[in-house]
Design a protein around this motif. Structure first.
Motif, PDB file in Angstrom:
ATOM      1  N   LEU A 169     -43.333 159.846 -37.307  1.00  0.00           N
ATOM      2  CA  LEU A 169     -42.304 159.887 -38.349  1.00  0.00           C
ATOM      3  C   LEU A 169     -41.232 160.917 -38.008  1.00  0.00           C
ATOM      4  O   LEU A 169     -40.029 160.668 -38.180  1.00  0.00           O
ATOM      5  CB  LEU A 169     -42.940 160.203 -39.705  1.00  0.00           C
ATOM      6  CG  LEU A 169     -43.795 159.100 -40.322  1.00  0.00           C
ATOM      7  CD1 LEU A 169     -44.572 159.632 -41.521  1.00  0.00           C
ATOM      8  CD2 LEU A 169     -42.923 157.920 -40.744  1.00  0.00           C
ATOM      9  N   PHE A 170     -41.657 162.080 -37.520  1.00  0.00           N
ATOM     10  CA  PHE A 170     -40.703 163.145 -37.176  1.00  0.00           C
ATOM     11  C   PHE A 170     -39.809 162.713 -36.014  1.00  0.00           C
ATOM     12  O   PHE A 170     -38.587 162.905 -36.056  1.00  0.00           O
ATOM     13  CB  PHE A 170     -41.468 164.419 -36.808  1.00  0.00           C
ATOM     14  CG  PHE A 170     -40.586 165.530 -36.334  1.00  0.00           C
ATOM     15  CD1 PHE A 170     -39.851 166.292 -37.233  1.00  0.00           C
ATOM     16  CD2 PHE A 170     -40.474 165.805 -34.976  1.00  0.00           C
ATOM     17  CE1 PHE A 170     -39.020 167.313 -36.792  1.00  0.00           C
ATOM     18  CE2 PHE A 170     -39.643 166.818 -34.524  1.00  0.00           C
ATOM     19  CZ  PHE A 170     -38.917 167.580 -35.435  1.00  0.00           C
TER      20      PHE A 170
ATOM     21  N   ILE B 268     -39.016 159.640 -34.934  1.00  0.00           N
ATOM     22  CA  ILE B 268     -38.084 158.568 -35.290  1.00  0.00           C
ATOM     23  C   ILE B 268     -36.995 159.077 -36.237  1.00  0.00           C
ATOM     24  O   ILE B 268     -35.820 158.716 -36.112  1.00  0.00           O
ATOM     25  CB  ILE B 268     -38.843 157.384 -35.899  1.00  0.00           C
ATOM     26  CG1 ILE B 268     -39.765 156.753 -34.836  1.00  0.00           C
ATOM     27  CG2 ILE B 268     -37.882 156.334 -36.441  1.00  0.00           C
ATOM     28  CD1 ILE B 268     -40.656 155.648 -35.352  1.00  0.00           C
ATOM     29  N   LYS B 269     -37.371 159.954 -37.171  1.00  0.00           N
ATOM     30  CA  LYS B 269     -36.383 160.474 -38.124  1.00  0.00           C
ATOM     31  C   LYS B 269     -35.325 161.327 -37.443  1.00  0.00           C
ATOM     32  O   LYS B 269     -34.138 161.274 -37.800  1.00  0.00           O
ATOM     33  CB  LYS B 269     -37.088 161.297 -39.207  1.00  0.00           C
ATOM     34  CG  LYS B 269     -36.140 161.839 -40.272  1.00  0.00           C
ATOM     35  CD  LYS B 269     -36.875 162.651 -41.304  1.00  0.00           C
ATOM     36  CE  LYS B 269     -35.940 163.089 -42.431  1.00  0.00           C
ATOM     37  NZ  LYS B 269     -34.795 163.894 -41.937  1.00  0.00           N
ATOM     38  N   THR B 270     -35.719 162.115 -36.443  1.00  0.00           N
ATOM     39  CA  THR B 270     -34.800 163.068 -35.830  1.00  0.00           C
ATOM     40  C   THR B 270     -34.021 162.498 -34.659  1.00  0.00           C
ATOM     41  O   THR B 270     -33.157 163.177 -34.112  1.00  0.00           O
ATOM     42  CB  THR B 270     -35.571 164.319 -35.350  1.00  0.00           C
ATOM     43  OG1 THR B 270     -36.625 163.922 -34.455  1.00  0.00           O
ATOM     44  CG2 THR B 270     -36.164 165.062 -36.539  1.00  0.00           C
TER      45      THR B 270
ATOM     46  N   HIS C 281     -33.304 154.609 -34.677  1.00  0.00           N
ATOM     47  CA  HIS C 281     -33.127 154.027 -36.008  1.00  0.00           C
ATOM     48  C   HIS C 281     -32.826 152.532 -35.886  1.00  0.00           C
ATOM     49  O   HIS C 281     -31.790 152.031 -36.327  1.00  0.00           O
ATOM     50  CB  HIS C 281     -32.020 154.751 -36.773  1.00  0.00           C
ATOM     51  CG  HIS C 281     -32.372 156.167 -37.110  1.00  0.00           C
ATOM     52  ND1 HIS C 281     -31.523 157.016 -37.781  1.00  0.00           N
ATOM     53  CD2 HIS C 281     -33.514 156.871 -36.886  1.00  0.00           C
ATOM     54  CE1 HIS C 281     -32.109 158.185 -37.933  1.00  0.00           C
ATOM     55  NE2 HIS C 281     -33.312 158.127 -37.399  1.00  0.00           N
TER      56      HIS C 281
ATOM     57  N   LEU D  51     -38.035 151.480 -37.613  1.00  0.00           N
ATOM     58  CA  LEU D  51     -37.993 151.739 -39.057  1.00  0.00           C
ATOM     59  C   LEU D  51     -39.178 151.075 -39.762  1.00  0.00           C
ATOM     60  O   LEU D  51     -39.798 151.665 -40.661  1.00  0.00           O
ATOM     61  CB  LEU D  51     -36.674 151.240 -39.639  1.00  0.00           C
ATOM     62  CG  LEU D  51     -35.420 151.974 -39.133  1.00  0.00           C
ATOM     63  CD1 LEU D  51     -34.162 151.342 -39.710  1.00  0.00           C
ATOM     64  CD2 LEU D  51     -35.481 153.461 -39.491  1.00  0.00           C
TER      65      LEU D  51
ATOM     66  N   CYS E 202     -42.137 153.192 -39.110  1.00  0.00           N
ATOM     67  CA  CYS E 202     -42.202 154.338 -40.028  1.00  0.00           C
ATOM     68  C   CYS E 202     -42.861 153.941 -41.351  1.00  0.00           C
ATOM     69  O   CYS E 202     -43.702 154.674 -41.894  1.00  0.00           O
ATOM     70  CB  CYS E 202     -40.802 154.878 -40.296  1.00  0.00           C
ATOM     71  SG  CYS E 202     -40.121 155.865 -38.964  1.00  0.00           S
TER      72      CYS E 202
ATOM     73  N   HIS F 293     -29.408 147.668 -41.777  1.00  0.00           N
ATOM     74  CA  HIS F 293     -30.207 148.663 -42.505  1.00  0.00           C
ATOM     75  C   HIS F 293     -30.437 148.239 -43.953  1.00  0.00           C
ATOM     76  O   HIS F 293     -31.492 148.538 -44.538  1.00  0.00           O
ATOM     77  CB  HIS F 293     -29.510 150.026 -42.443  1.00  0.00           C
ATOM     78  CG  HIS F 293     -29.710 150.719 -41.129  1.00  0.00           C
ATOM     79  ND1 HIS F 293     -29.353 152.022 -40.912  1.00  0.00           N
ATOM     80  CD2 HIS F 293     -30.226 150.274 -39.952  1.00  0.00           C
ATOM     81  CE1 HIS F 293     -29.647 152.368 -39.665  1.00  0.00           C
ATOM     82  NE2 HIS F 293     -30.168 151.318 -39.072  1.00  0.00           N
TER      83      HIS F 293
END
Length: 327
Positions: A59-60, A62-64, A69, A74, A77, A151
Motif C-alpha cells: 500500500l505504501f 503504490i501510494k507514494t 497509479h 489500484l 490496493c 480513475h
C-alpha cells in the motif's frame, strides 16, 4: 488449559437449557489438537506478521509512486485492504485463545466477526474480477485501456464491490442473532464463522443455509465464472498474436493475477464445499483449511506481485533496501 476446561464445564452444564442468546460464546480452537495449540500458533503468528508487513508495504509503495497509479495496482490496493481486514479480524482472538486459553468472545463481537470476515472475503472475490477485467481490456482492447478504465471508473467499480459485499452479507449477523442457542455456546472453531454458529443452533436453519449458499454463488461463484470467461477471451486474443515471444510476453502480464486467484480460490472452495457436503471430513481439517484461507492468501498476494512485478520490486528495493542518501 485448566481455565479453558472450567469454561467448557460451565458451558456444558449451564447452557443446555438456558438463554437462547448467550452473552458470550466460547471458542475452543482446533478440536483434538488442543495440546498442540501453542506450536500451531507459531506459524500462524509468523504468517500473520508477514501479511501485515507485506500488505502495508505494498500500500505504501503504490501510494507514494505516481507511476503505479494504474488500474491493476489500484485494484491491488483495494485487495490488500480487504486482506488486512479479514486476517486482522480473526488473528488477535485466535492468538489469545492459543497463547492464553482465552476463548471467550461476546455475542455481539462474534456477530461482527462473522460479518467482517464474510463481507470482506466477498469483496476480495469482486476485486479479483475487477483485476481480470483490467487484464481483458489491456490485452483485448489495449488502445482504449486508459480511456475505459479511468480513475472515476476504477473508483466506481471499487465502490460497487464494497456496497455489494456489504449489502449481501449484512443479513448474516441478523439471521444468526434471531436463532436460539439453547444447547450450547461452545464453538468448535478458532473464530466465529457462519456455518460454525449454524451447527450449534437448536432451531430450524434450512432457510439460513440456503441464503448463505445463494450469496456464495452470486458472489464467489459468479465472479469465478466471469473470471474464467475473461481468460477464455484473453487466450483467444493471445493465440492470434503473430509471434511466440509476443504471446509469452502478453501471457506473462497475467501470471501474477492467475497465481493469486489460485492461492485464494483453492482453499476457499475446499472450505466451502467441505463445510456443506464433506460430512466425513475430520473437524480439525475443516478448521485448519478455514484458517489457511484467512491467512495464507493475504501473506502470498503481496509476495507474488512483489516478485513477479518488476516495477513494484524495484520500488520496494529503492524505498526499503537502498534509500537515497540525504543531501
Amino acid at each position: 488449559m485448566k481455565r479453558q476446561l472450567n469454561h467448557l464445564t460451565l458451558a456444558m452444564s449451564g447452557n443446555n437449557k438456558t438463554d437462547t442468546h448467550p452473552s458470550t460464546f466460547i471458542l475452543i480452537g482446533i478440536p483434538g489438537l488442543e495440546a498442540a495449540h501453542i506450536w500451531i500458533s507459531i506459524p500462524f503468528c509468523v504468517v500473520y506478521l508477514l501479511a501485515l508487513v507485506g500488505n502495508c508495504s505494498l500500500l505504501f509503495i503504490i501510494k507514494t509512486d505516481p507511476n503505479l497509479h494504474e488500474p491493476m495496482y489500484l485494484f491491488l490496493c483495494m485487495l490488500s485492504v480487504a486482506d488486512l481486514i479479514v486476517c486482522t479480524t480473526a488473528m488477535p482472538k485466535l492468538l489469545s485463545l492459543f497463547w492464553f486459553h482465552d476463548g471467550e468472545i461476546p455475542f455481539e463481537a462474534c456477530l461482527i466477526q462473522v460479518f467482517l470476515i464474510h463481507s470482506c472475503s466477498t469483496m476480495e472475490s469482486g476485486f479479483f474480477l475487477a483485476m481480470a477485467f483490467d487484464r481483458y481490456v489491456a490485452i483485448c482492447n489495449p488502445l482504449r485501456h486508459s480511456a475505459i478504465l479511468t480513475h472515476t471508473v476504477i473508483g466506481g467499480m471499487g465502490l460497487v464491490i464494497v456496497l455489494q459485499g456489504t449489502a449481501l452479507l449484512v443479513p448474516h449477523p441478523f439471521l444468526l442473532r434471531w436463532l436460539s442457542y439453547c444447547r450450547t455456546n461452545i464453538i468448535s472453531h478458532t473464530y466465529c464463522e457462519f456455518m460454525a454458529l449454524i451447527k450449534i443452533a437448536c432451531a430450524e436453519t434450512r432457510i439460513r443455509r440456503a441464503y448463505s449458499l445463494i450469496v456464495a454463488f452470486l458472489t464467489g461463484g459468479v465472479d469465478f465464472i466471469l473470471i474464467i470467461c475473461s481468460y477464455v477471451l484473453i487466450l483467444h486474443t493471445v493465440f492470434r498474436l503473430p509471434s511466440k515471444d509476443a504471446r509469452l510476453k502478453t501471457l506473462g502480464t497475467c501470471v501474477s493475477h492467475v497465481s493469486v486467484i489460485l492461492v485464494s480460490y483453492t482453499p476457499a472452495f475446499f472450505s466451502f464445499l467441505t463445510h456443506r457436503f464433506g460430512h466425513h471430513v475430520p473437524p480439525h481439517v475443516h478448521i485448519i483449511v478455514a484458517n489457511i484461507y484467512l491467512l495464507v492468501p493475504p501473506m502470498l498476494n503481496p509476495i507474488i506481485y512483489g516478485v513477479r512485478t518488476k516495477r513494484i520490486r524495484d520500488r520496494f528495493l529503492r524505498v526499503f533496501c537502498f534509500p537515497k542518501p540525504l543531501n
